[in-house]
Motif scaffolding. Sequence first.
Motif, PDB file in Angstrom:
ATOM      1  N   LEU A  19      -0.406  -1.506  -4.973  1.00 25.04           N
ATOM      2  CA  LEU A  19       0.001  -2.362  -3.864  1.00 25.04           C
ATOM      3  C   LEU A  19       1.494  -2.664  -3.914  1.00 25.04           C
ATOM      4  O   LEU A  19       2.176  -2.699  -2.881  1.00 25.04           O
ATOM      5  N   VAL A  61      -8.856  -4.101  -4.298  1.00 30.92           N
ATOM      6  CA  VAL A  61      -7.748  -3.970  -3.346  1.00 30.92           C
ATOM      7  C   VAL A  61      -7.873  -5.026  -2.249  1.00 30.92           C
ATOM      8  O   VAL A  61      -6.910  -5.742  -1.935  1.00 30.92           O
ATOM      9  N   LEU A  62      -9.044  -5.143  -1.666  1.00 30.40           N
ATOM     10  CA  LEU A  62      -9.258  -6.119  -0.602  1.00 30.40           C
ATOM     11  C   LEU A  62      -9.005  -7.535  -1.106  1.00 30.40           C
ATOM     12  O   LEU A  62      -8.377  -8.352  -0.414  1.00 30.40           O
ATOM     13  N   VAL A  65      -5.223  -8.151  -1.626  1.00 27.58           N
ATOM     14  CA  VAL A  65      -4.465  -8.231  -0.371  1.00 27.58           C
ATOM     15  C   VAL A  65      -4.774  -9.526   0.362  1.00 27.58           C
ATOM     16  O   VAL A  65      -3.875 -10.231   0.836  1.00 27.58           O
ATOM     17  N   SER A  96      -4.389  -7.641   7.443  1.00 24.42           N
ATOM     18  CA  SER A  96      -4.667  -7.468   6.015  1.00 24.42           C
ATOM     19  C   SER A  96      -5.496  -6.217   5.770  1.00 24.42           C
ATOM     20  O   SER A  96      -5.287  -5.484   4.789  1.00 24.42           O
ATOM     21  N   THR A  99      -3.253  -3.296   5.930  1.00 27.10           N
ATOM     22  CA  THR A  99      -2.390  -3.267   4.745  1.00 27.10           C
ATOM     23  C   THR A  99      -3.125  -2.669   3.552  1.00 27.10           C
ATOM     24  O   THR A  99      -2.556  -1.904   2.768  1.00 27.10           O
ATOM     25  N   ALA A 100      -4.399  -3.002   3.430  1.00 19.55           N
ATOM     26  CA  ALA A 100      -5.198  -2.544   2.290  1.00 19.55           C
ATOM     27  C   ALA A 100      -5.710  -1.121   2.463  1.00 19.55           C
ATOM     28  O   ALA A 100      -6.083  -0.467   1.467  1.00 19.55           O
ATOM     29  N   THR A 103      -4.263   2.151   0.278  1.00 20.13           N
ATOM     30  CA  THR A 103      -4.484   2.028  -1.173  1.00 20.13           C
ATOM     31  C   THR A 103      -5.969   2.134  -1.483  1.00 20.13           C
ATOM     32  O   THR A 103      -6.373   2.818  -2.439  1.00 20.13           O
ATOM     33  N   ALA A 104      -6.800   1.472  -0.682  1.00 24.82           N
ATOM     34  CA  ALA A 104      -8.248   1.535  -0.904  1.00 24.82           C
ATOM     35  C   ALA A 104      -8.771   2.956  -0.754  1.00 24.82           C
ATOM     36  O   ALA A 104      -9.555   3.447  -1.586  1.00 24.82           O
TER      37      ALA A 104
END
Length: 307
Positions: A19, A61-62, A65, A96, A99-100, A103-104
Motif C-alpha cells: 500500500l 488490504v481492505l 485501507v 476506498s 484504492t484497495a 493491491t488486493a
Amino acid sequence: MSPFDPPITAIRDVVARALAEDLTPLGDISAALLPPGATATAVLRSRAAGVVAGCACVTEVLDQVDRRLAVEWQVVDGDPVEPGGVVGVVSGPLGSLLTAERTALNLLSHLSGVATLTRRFVDAAGPGLRVWDTRKTTPGLRALEKAAVRAGGGASHRGNLSEWVMLKDNHLELVDMAEAVAQARAWFPARTVHVECDTHEKVGEALDAGADALLLDNMTPEEARACVATIDAHAEEVGRRRPVVEISGGITLETVRAYADVGADLVSSGSLTSSAPVLDIGLDVVSTWLEGDESGPPERRRSPGPG
C-alpha cells in the motif's frame, strides 16, 4: 487460523509495504475526486479455472485501507473455482474500494496462481509422491507463497536457512561430507541434516554419514530408482528408519509422473513459486449509491465508521 494462511505478521507487513508503494506520497488522487458518501458493492470473480489462495491478504488490504470495507467470501483458500465463479463480494466506500482494488487483486491473483500450479503438480505426481516447494520465492513474499503451495495441496520445505542444515555440492567442495554431517549434529542437534546427492556414490556417502534426508538431484527415474533401492537396503541393514528421499532438479509437469513409482517421498520444484502464472481474477462494481440517498438499497446503507 487456517493451515493455508501465512502468519498474520507476514501478511500485515507485505500489505503495508504494498500500500505504501501505491499511495506514497499523495494518496489516491483519483479516488479523491469521487463525491462524499459514494458507496458500492463489487464482486471478485475468477476469469479462469484454478485454486484460490490469498483471501486473508485481501481482507488485510481492505482493513488497512478502510475498516468500513467488508468482504463476504464465497470460497476459502484451497477451494477450486471455475471461470465466472464468484470468489467474494466487497462492499463499502467506493473511493476506498478502488484504492484497495489493485493491491488486493495483485496478491489474490498471484497467490491463487501459485496454488493453481501446485494443484496441477499434485495431480500429475499422483497420490504416492508429495509435492514440496523450495526457497525460490519472490523476495519478501516467501511466507505467503509457501502458504499458497499448501492451499494447492503441496507441502512446505524449509522456510529459511536457519531451519535445516542442507549440504549442497558447493558446500562440499572443501568440506568432507562425513565431517560436515558430524559437525552439524554437534552444533545443531535438533536440526534435520539434508544432503544433496547427484550420483549413486554420493548417496552411499550420505548414508554412511547418517544424513536425515537425501536430495536426489538431476537424476533420471531409473537412476533415482536405483538410489532408492540402495537407501532401502541400507536402512534394513542398520535397522533404522530410512532417510527422507526427495527428488529435485528439472522436474516439470510433463516429467513428474515418471518419478511417481521410484520410491521417493517428495518431489520439489522451484517453478511452483518462481514461475507460476497469475490466476486472472477481476473486481467488478455491480452497484453504487450515495450514502443517505433514499433510492439506495436500505440493507446496504450504513453510517460511516472509523477509517
